[in-house]
Design a protein around this motif. Structure first.
Motif, PDB file in Angstrom:
ATOM      1  N   ASP A  47       7.587   7.415   7.153  1.00 29.71           N
ATOM      2  CA  ASP A  47       7.538   5.994   6.093  1.00 29.71           C
ATOM      3  C   ASP A  47       6.079   5.660   5.999  1.00 29.71           C
ATOM      4  O   ASP A  47       5.695   4.983   5.032  1.00 29.71           O
ATOM      5  CB  ASP A  47       8.383   5.027   6.726  1.00 29.71           C
ATOM      6  CG  ASP A  47       9.795   5.326   6.607  1.00 29.71           C
ATOM      7  OD1 ASP A  47      10.305   6.434   5.769  1.00 29.71           O
ATOM      8  OD2 ASP A  47      10.645   4.902   7.189  1.00 29.71           O
ATOM      9  N   ALA A  48       5.649   5.796   7.313  1.00 27.68           N
ATOM     10  CA  ALA A  48       3.896   5.147   7.395  1.00 27.68           C
ATOM     11  C   ALA A  48       3.187   5.926   6.264  1.00 27.68           C
ATOM     12  O   ALA A  48       2.282   5.714   5.476  1.00 27.68           O
ATOM     13  CB  ALA A  48       3.441   5.337   8.594  1.00 27.68           C
ATOM     14  N   PHE A  49       3.354   7.337   6.059  1.00 28.41           N
ATOM     15  CA  PHE A  49       2.519   8.287   5.209  1.00 28.41           C
ATOM     16  C   PHE A  49       2.954   7.905   3.927  1.00 28.41           C
ATOM     17  O   PHE A  49       2.090   7.778   2.927  1.00 28.41           O
ATOM     18  CB  PHE A  49       2.784   9.833   5.555  1.00 28.41           C
ATOM     19  CG  PHE A  49       2.240  10.523   4.548  1.00 28.41           C
ATOM     20  CD1 PHE A  49       0.925  10.887   4.498  1.00 28.41           C
ATOM     21  CD2 PHE A  49       3.101  11.150   3.605  1.00 28.41           C
ATOM     22  CE1 PHE A  49      -0.059  11.755   3.644  1.00 28.41           C
ATOM     23  CE2 PHE A  49       2.336  11.860   2.549  1.00 28.41           C
ATOM     24  CZ  PHE A  49       0.928  12.074   2.552  1.00 28.41           C
ATOM     25  N   ILE A  50       4.283   7.697   3.547  1.00 27.86           N
ATOM     26  CA  ILE A  50       4.581   7.247   2.117  1.00 27.86           C
ATOM     27  C   ILE A  50       4.088   6.143   1.711  1.00 27.86           C
ATOM     28  O   ILE A  50       3.624   5.933   0.529  1.00 27.86           O
ATOM     29  CB  ILE A  50       6.062   7.349   2.010  1.00 27.86           C
ATOM     30  CG1 ILE A  50       6.642   8.656   2.321  1.00 27.86           C
ATOM     31  CG2 ILE A  50       6.670   6.799   0.785  1.00 27.86           C
ATOM     32  CD1 ILE A  50       8.200   8.808   2.350  1.00 27.86           C
ATOM     33  N   ALA A  51       3.969   5.265   2.818  1.00 25.99           N
ATOM     34  CA  ALA A  51       3.401   3.966   2.269  1.00 25.99           C
ATOM     35  C   ALA A  51       1.908   3.872   2.060  1.00 25.99           C
ATOM     36  O   ALA A  51       1.313   3.267   0.905  1.00 25.99           O
ATOM     37  CB  ALA A  51       3.763   2.791   3.466  1.00 25.99           C
ATOM     38  N   ALA A  52       1.424   4.853   2.791  1.00 22.88           N
ATOM     39  CA  ALA A  52      -0.317   4.923   2.633  1.00 22.88           C
ATOM     40  C   ALA A  52      -0.525   5.718   1.252  1.00 22.88           C
ATOM     41  O   ALA A  52      -1.330   5.415   0.824  1.00 22.88           O
ATOM     42  CB  ALA A  52      -0.822   5.770   3.994  1.00 22.88           C
ATOM     43  N   GLN A  53       0.381   6.646   1.054  1.00 23.11           N
ATOM     44  CA  GLN A  53       0.171   7.438  -0.141  1.00 23.11           C
ATOM     45  C   GLN A  53       0.356   6.472  -1.397  1.00 23.11           C
ATOM     46  O   GLN A  53      -0.507   6.807  -2.379  1.00 23.11           O
ATOM     47  CB  GLN A  53       1.104   8.593  -0.324  1.00 23.11           C
ATOM     48  CG  GLN A  53       0.974   9.708  -1.429  1.00 23.11           C
ATOM     49  CD  GLN A  53       1.988  10.659  -1.548  1.00 23.11           C
ATOM     50  OE1 GLN A  53       3.183  10.145  -1.209  1.00 23.11           O
ATOM     51  NE2 GLN A  53       1.603  11.590  -2.125  1.00 23.11           N
ATOM     52  N   GLN A  54       1.331   5.728  -1.253  1.00 20.73           N
ATOM     53  CA  GLN A  54       1.718   4.838  -2.610  1.00 20.73           C
ATOM     54  C   GLN A  54       0.480   3.753  -2.797  1.00 20.73           C
ATOM     55  O   GLN A  54       0.363   3.268  -3.788  1.00 20.73           O
ATOM     56  CB  GLN A  54       3.051   4.118  -2.303  1.00 20.73           C
ATOM     57  CG  GLN A  54       4.107   5.071  -2.482  1.00 20.73           C
ATOM     58  CD  GLN A  54       5.666   4.302  -2.158  1.00 20.73           C
ATOM     59  OE1 GLN A  54       5.611   3.412  -1.886  1.00 20.73           O
ATOM     60  NE2 GLN A  54       6.597   5.261  -2.240  1.00 20.73           N
ATOM     61  N   SER A  55      -0.239   3.069  -1.510  1.00 22.78           N
ATOM     62  CA  SER A  55      -1.271   2.243  -1.564  1.00 22.78           C
ATOM     63  C   SER A  55      -2.338   3.068  -2.055  1.00 22.78           C
ATOM     64  O   SER A  55      -3.196   2.094  -2.741  1.00 22.78           O
ATOM     65  CB  SER A  55      -1.046   1.531  -0.407  1.00 22.78           C
ATOM     66  OG  SER A  55      -1.731   2.484   0.618  1.00 22.78           O
ATOM     67  N   ASN A  56      -2.362   4.052  -2.131  1.00 25.15           N
ATOM     68  CA  ASN A  56      -3.911   4.832  -2.598  1.00 25.15           C
ATOM     69  C   ASN A  56      -3.711   5.238  -4.081  1.00 25.15           C
ATOM     70  O   ASN A  56      -2.772   6.020  -4.451  1.00 25.15           O
ATOM     71  CB  ASN A  56      -4.013   6.184  -1.793  1.00 25.15           C
ATOM     72  CG  ASN A  56      -5.377   6.609  -1.853  1.00 25.15           C
ATOM     73  OD1 ASN A  56      -6.028   6.771  -3.057  1.00 25.15           O
ATOM     74  ND2 ASN A  56      -6.292   6.842  -0.796  1.00 25.15           N
ATOM     75  N   PRO A  57      -4.702   4.672  -4.928  1.00 20.09           N
ATOM     76  CA  PRO A  57      -4.588   5.149  -6.284  1.00 20.09           C
ATOM     77  C   PRO A  57      -4.673   6.494  -6.568  1.00 20.09           C
ATOM     78  O   PRO A  57      -3.818   6.957  -7.743  1.00 20.09           O
ATOM     79  CB  PRO A  57      -5.899   4.408  -7.123  1.00 20.09           C
ATOM     80  CG  PRO A  57      -6.169   3.399  -5.755  1.00 20.09           C
ATOM     81  CD  PRO A  57      -5.754   3.837  -4.665  1.00 20.09           C
ATOM     82  N   ASN A  58      -5.192   7.531  -5.739  1.00 20.20           N
ATOM     83  CA  ASN A  58      -5.176   8.903  -6.074  1.00 20.20           C
ATOM     84  C   ASN A  58      -4.010   9.328  -5.229  1.00 20.20           C
ATOM     85  O   ASN A  58      -3.983  10.834  -5.056  1.00 20.20           O
ATOM     86  CB  ASN A  58      -6.448   9.542  -5.819  1.00 20.20           C
ATOM     87  CG  ASN A  58      -7.548   8.869  -6.787  1.00 20.20           C
ATOM     88  OD1 ASN A  58      -7.106   8.684  -8.195  1.00 20.20           O
ATOM     89  ND2 ASN A  58      -8.587   8.302  -6.417  1.00 20.20           N
ATOM     90  N   GLY A  59      -3.114   9.038  -4.689  1.00 19.77           N
ATOM     91  CA  GLY A  59      -2.232   9.297  -3.731  1.00 19.77           C
ATOM     92  C   GLY A  59      -1.554  10.353  -4.179  1.00 19.77           C
ATOM     93  O   GLY A  59      -1.166  11.448  -3.575  1.00 19.77           O
ATOM     94  N   LYS A  60      -0.916  10.495  -5.454  1.00 18.55           N
ATOM     95  CA  LYS A  60      -0.303  11.540  -6.005  1.00 18.55           C
ATOM     96  C   LYS A  60      -0.939  12.530  -6.476  1.00 18.55           C
ATOM     97  O   LYS A  60      -0.181  13.389  -7.053  1.00 18.55           O
ATOM     98  CB  LYS A  60       0.882  10.767  -7.165  1.00 18.55           C
ATOM     99  CG  LYS A  60       1.614   9.734  -6.623  1.00 18.55           C
ATOM    100  CD  LYS A  60       2.429   9.026  -8.011  1.00 18.55           C
ATOM    101  CE  LYS A  60       3.458   8.047  -7.496  1.00 18.55           C
ATOM    102  NZ  LYS A  60       4.323   7.638  -8.612  1.00 18.55           N
ATOM    103  N   SER A  61      -2.200  12.700  -6.208  1.00 18.98           N
ATOM    104  CA  SER A  61      -2.666  13.913  -6.856  1.00 18.98           C
ATOM    105  C   SER A  61      -3.097  14.828  -5.768  1.00 18.98           C
ATOM    106  O   SER A  61      -4.007  15.530  -5.758  1.00 18.98           O
ATOM    107  CB  SER A  61      -4.313  13.500  -7.499  1.00 18.98           C
ATOM    108  OG  SER A  61      -5.038  12.844  -6.542  1.00 18.98           O
TER     109      SER A  61
END
Length: 580
Positions: A297-311
């Motif tokens: 959950d911590a990683f998912i939250a950090a990925q979603q908060s990063n503008p380029n997280g989905k790349s």
């Protein structure tokens, strides 16, 4: 209800009553001097309700039927005051026996037909039981029961309450003392909390609350109350504690901050492989398994908060253990931390094997040996096996792409990734289904055509024209080259080289099946790993009639010709540019 001149609350008959005599109803004098067998209490007949309405005020000279009038029985006898027993209840037994005797004496005497009673007067001589007026001061005497019927016991038993006094001697009950106040079942007292014993109460014959309070002893009751309340408190307290604990856990999981490490790691490096097409949950699970992040959950939250997280791309990454989720996302987006093996389009297998060895940190030749000995177990499709004169069965199946390959991985695992990726792509474009429509013998030959297109084409615009050249030279009607491809790329594959200038004597002296100068048709198998565009070009060649081509600049420019004469002009242009 009107009862022939007497209301429900009228006084008993008195000799001085003015209605006795000529003012009474006509049949009275015929029975003068006779005593009523009912003890002076009037009987009430349902039939008389209708008769009274028809007679109206007959017999009283217009006086209201609801006045204070004495009541009479059916024989005109006045009812005296009812008698009571020692408990204040009317005496019915003796009166009922006298009534039975009187009825036997008069059962054969027929009364004159009265208006409103039909044609036959009394039908059977049996009369409904008499109704007596209720005493207004008696709350339990609103309606006495009929003769012979079971008398309802409104007072329980004789042990429960003292017998009521006669109406004349009753006195108002004193108000209960405050210390004897009982809230009753509607005010919160329950048998469970009051220490009530249902079985004991039944044995006592339904004693009242006052008897329970006084006769059983207050101390025993209070002791049971205390134990019951203690048990309830313990149960409720334990339940509340359990609810609070699990509620906190649920809140932490759903709404609280996810567990996370702090900092950039503990310095211990670890390689993490991210599969292709993996989402945040899959990546987070892999990172947690390797000890990089503390929770998914911590990683998912950090990925979603990063503008380029989905790349985040697939591949192998070198990270550290016990990193914060935010730091892990930043490293996954940094190309320097990526440990991927990138295979370019057109690479031959021999070159790919060397790249894998270097990426995994193993001795040179390790991967080539695995490919040679274990190729049958690496996932090739059925149509890619059992072909003659093939130098490398895996050629054409190390699909150009990016793969996770880092120290600690096995060469076979990396090769399996590549074969699986190739098989997936070939199924997607329909390689097996479309081969027959192009005049080829199955998808293996179609893959070989694509590898030749990839090797000979210099630009993407060349691929479709190069594909047409291949198909036109394979035709039986080809008299220009007599079905020989004459491609330098196949000879270079055979020789393990990449030369542009090859002497004719060298080429014409080599009879290897991969030499398309000395052998007609396609080579035994692919000569490299074609990419997406070369595959599509092999499926959709141009139809312009191209049969010759020359790399006029020797590097990146390819020109095409339809006749041999045009080809000779292109060859002169090439010789001039190369200094021949």
């Amino acid at each position: 209800m009107t009862e022939y001149g007497r209301g429900p609350g009228s006084e008993p008959w008195h000799p001085e009553d003015p209605l006795y005599g000529d003012g009474g109803w006509g049949g009275q004098q015929a029975h003068a001097g006779q005593q009523s067998p009912y003890g002076g209490q009037p009987q009430e007949y349902p039939e008389q309700q209708q008769s009274q309405q028809q007679y109206g005020d007959w017999g009283d000279g217009g006086q209201s039927a609801y006045g204070q009038q004495p009541q009479y029985d059916q024989y005109g006898q006045q009812h005296p005051e009812p008698q009571y027993d020692e408990y204040g209840r009317p005496r019915y037994e003796q009166q009922y026996a006298s009534q039975q005797q009187q009825q036997q004496q008069h059962q054969h005497q027929q009364q004159p037909q009265q208006q409103g009673y039909g044609d036959g007067g009394w039908d059977t001589g049996a009369h409904p039981p008499a109704q007596y007026p209720a005493d207004p001061s008696d709350p339990y005497g609103q309606q006495p029961a009929a003769f012979g019927a079971e008398q309802p016991d409104f007072y329980g038993t004789s042990e429960a309450y003292p017998p009521p006094e006669p109406p004349g001697r009753r006195r108002s009950e004193p108000e209960p003392r405050r210390d004897d106040w009982d809230p009753g079942p509607d005010q919160g007292e329950h048998a469970f909390f009051a220490g009530g014993d249902a079985d004991a109460e039944d044995d006592a014959g339904g004693r009242g609350r006052g008897d329970r309070r006084g006769g059983r002893g207050g101390k025993s009751k209070k002791g049971r109350n205390g134990v019951a309340c203690l048990v309830v408190c313990l149960v409720l307290g334990g339940g509340a504690a359990g609810v609070a604990y699990f509620g906190y856990q649920f809140y932490q999981e759903r709404f609280g901050a996810a567990p996370d490490y702090a900092g950039d790691g503990n310095g211990e490096q670890v390689t993490v492989s991210i599969p292709r097409g993996a989402g945040g949950s899959t990546i987070g699970q892999e990172l947690k398994r390797k000890g990089v992040v503390k929770s998914v959950d911590a990683f998912i939250a950090a990925q979603q908060s990063n503008p380029n997280g989905k790349s985040i791309q697939d591949g192998a990454y070198t990270l550290q253990k016990e990193m914060s989720a935010e730091s892990a996302v930043e490293l996954l987006l940094n190309p320097k931390s990526r440990s991927n093996l990138i295979i370019a389009e057109g690479k031959r297998n021999v070159d790919v094997y060397k790249m894998i060895d270097k990426q995994l940190g193993v001795a040179q030749g390790t991967t080539a040996k695995v490919a040679k000995t274990e190729w049958k177990s690496l996932g090739l499709p059925d149509w890619a096996v059992n072909h003659k004169n093939v130098k490398d069965p895996l050629e054409g199946f190390l699909y150009p792409s990016s793969y996770s390959a880092a120290k600690g991985q096995k060469p076979a695992d990396v090769l399996k990734q590549m074969v699986a990726r190739a098989d997936e792509q070939y199924k997607r474009i329909g390689l097996e289904e479309k081969a027959e429509g192009l005049g080829l013998d199955g998808p293996w030959q179609l893959l070989t055509v694509a590898s030749l297109v990839q090797a000979e084409g210099k630009t993407h615009d060349d691929f479709r024209m190069m594909s047409e050249v291949v198909y036109n030279r394979l035709k039986p009607t080809n008299t220009e080259t007599n079905q020989k491809l004459q491609f330098d790329s196949s000879f270079n594959y055979l020789m393990g080289q990449s030369k542009i200038h090859i002497s004719e004597s060298e080429i014409n002296s080599n009879m290897d099946p991969y030499n398309t100068y000395t052998n007609r048709g396609l080579p035994p198998g692919p000569i490299g790993n074609p990419g997406e565009e070369a595959l599509q070009a092999a499926l959709t060649p141009t139809k312009d009639g191209w049969i010759y081509f020359v790399a006029t600049d020797g590097v990146s420019k390819t020109e095409f010709a339809k006749t041999h004469d045009e080809f000779l002009k292109l060859k002169e242009k090439f010789d001039a540019s190369s200094g021949n």
